[in-house]
Design a protein around this motif. Structure first.
Motif, PDB file in Angstrom:
ATOM      1  N   THR A  44      53.539  39.673  45.928  1.00  0.00           N
ATOM      2  CA  THR A  44      52.543  40.566  45.354  1.00  0.00           C
ATOM      3  C   THR A  44      53.256  41.685  44.628  1.00  0.00           C
ATOM      4  O   THR A  44      54.162  42.313  45.178  1.00  0.00           O
ATOM      5  N   ASP A  65      45.253  36.699  39.477  1.00  0.00           N
ATOM      6  CA  ASP A  65      44.352  37.695  40.032  1.00  0.00           C
ATOM      7  C   ASP A  65      44.166  37.443  41.524  1.00  0.00           C
ATOM      8  O   ASP A  65      43.629  36.415  41.920  1.00  0.00           O
ATOM      9  N   GLN A  66      44.621  38.363  42.343  1.00  0.00           N
ATOM     10  CA  GLN A  66      44.510  38.182  43.785  1.00  0.00           C
ATOM     11  C   GLN A  66      43.144  38.584  44.328  1.00  0.00           C
ATOM     12  O   GLN A  66      42.850  38.339  45.498  1.00  0.00           O
ATOM     13  N   SER A  67      42.276  39.153  43.502  1.00  0.00           N
ATOM     14  CA  SER A  67      40.962  39.589  43.987  1.00  0.00           C
ATOM     15  C   SER A  67      40.003  38.424  44.179  1.00  0.00           C
ATOM     16  O   SER A  67      38.953  38.577  44.800  1.00  0.00           O
ATOM     17  N   GLY A  68      40.350  37.267  43.600  1.00  0.00           N
ATOM     18  CA  GLY A  68      39.471  36.112  43.721  1.00  0.00           C
ATOM     19  C   GLY A  68      38.501  35.971  42.565  1.00  0.00           C
ATOM     20  O   GLY A  68      37.781  34.983  42.478  1.00  0.00           O
ATOM     21  N   SER A  69      38.459  36.947  41.655  1.00  0.00           N
ATOM     22  CA  SER A  69      37.526  36.860  40.531  1.00  0.00           C
ATOM     23  C   SER A  69      38.106  36.110  39.338  1.00  0.00           C
ATOM     24  O   SER A  69      37.395  35.892  38.349  1.00  0.00           O
ATOM     25  N   GLN A 113      39.579  45.911  36.744  1.00  0.00           N
ATOM     26  CA  GLN A 113      38.963  45.173  37.844  1.00  0.00           C
ATOM     27  C   GLN A 113      37.495  44.887  37.520  1.00  0.00           C
ATOM     28  O   GLN A 113      36.984  45.287  36.467  1.00  0.00           O
ATOM     29  N   THR A 138      43.655  47.317  37.000  1.00  0.00           N
ATOM     30  CA  THR A 138      44.254  46.358  37.935  1.00  0.00           C
ATOM     31  C   THR A 138      45.546  46.949  38.455  1.00  0.00           C
ATOM     32  O   THR A 138      46.417  47.319  37.675  1.00  0.00           O
ATOM     33  N   SER A 160      47.416  45.402  41.090  1.00  0.00           N
ATOM     34  CA  SER A 160      48.283  44.431  41.749  1.00  0.00           C
ATOM     35  C   SER A 160      47.961  43.027  41.247  1.00  0.00           C
ATOM     36  O   SER A 160      46.901  42.786  40.670  1.00  0.00           O
ATOM     37  N   CYS A 161      48.904  42.130  41.501  1.00  0.00           N
ATOM     38  CA  CYS A 161      48.705  40.722  41.177  1.00  0.00           C
ATOM     39  C   CYS A 161      49.634  39.894  42.050  1.00  0.00           C
ATOM     40  O   CYS A 161      50.594  40.407  42.620  1.00  0.00           O
TER      41      CYS A 161
END
Length: 133
Positions: free
Chosen positions: A41, A72-76, A105, A112, A114-115
């Motif tokens: 990350t 994208d680690q947010s899942g979107s 975001q 954003t 993080s990734c």
């Protein structure tokens, strides 16, 4: 000739070859190989827009390719970036790849911060250092 190419699946993030980093930190260092891929990350510095700079060194002079991705680690699934660093037989040295211009975001306001990143080599192990700004 050694070079960096942008993957065809890249969207909503800029991927390009650069000659270094503006990061003031030491980065995270590790070896990457075909049997030893690396994931992690990347976090932006407080108050800074996320930029991920990756230095890969191919010291052996063997033909090799390293694929680097950010997601994208947010899942979107707001972005995906992919680049390949390539050395021909007999070439040594380092190449740099940069991922920048990440979209905001889901609220369309918050940058954003993080990734997720992933790296894998097609051949021998290479030395990698990941920097964030």
């Amino acid at each position: 000739m050694s070079a960096v190419s942008v993957g065809p699946n890249t969207f909503n993030v800029t991927v390009k070859q650069v000659s270094g980093t503006n990061s003031s930190g030491l980065g995270s260092a590790f070896n990457v190989g075909s049997l030893a891929p690396v994931t992690g990350t990347a976090l932006s510095s407080p108050g800074e827009l996320l930029t991920v700079d990756i230095k890969v060194e191919n010291p052996r002079g063997e033909a090799n390719s390293v694929t680097a991705t950010v997601s994208d680690q947010s899942g979107s699934n707001a972005f995906f970036g992919e680049g390949t660093l390539h050395w021909d037989e007999g070439e040594t040295g380092e190449l740099w790849i940069q991922f920048t211009d990440f979209p905001p975001q889901a609220d369309q306001v918050t940058p954003t911060g993080s990734c997720e990143y992933a790296l894998i080599s097609s051949g021998a192990d290479v030395a990698v250092r990941v920097f964030t700004v």
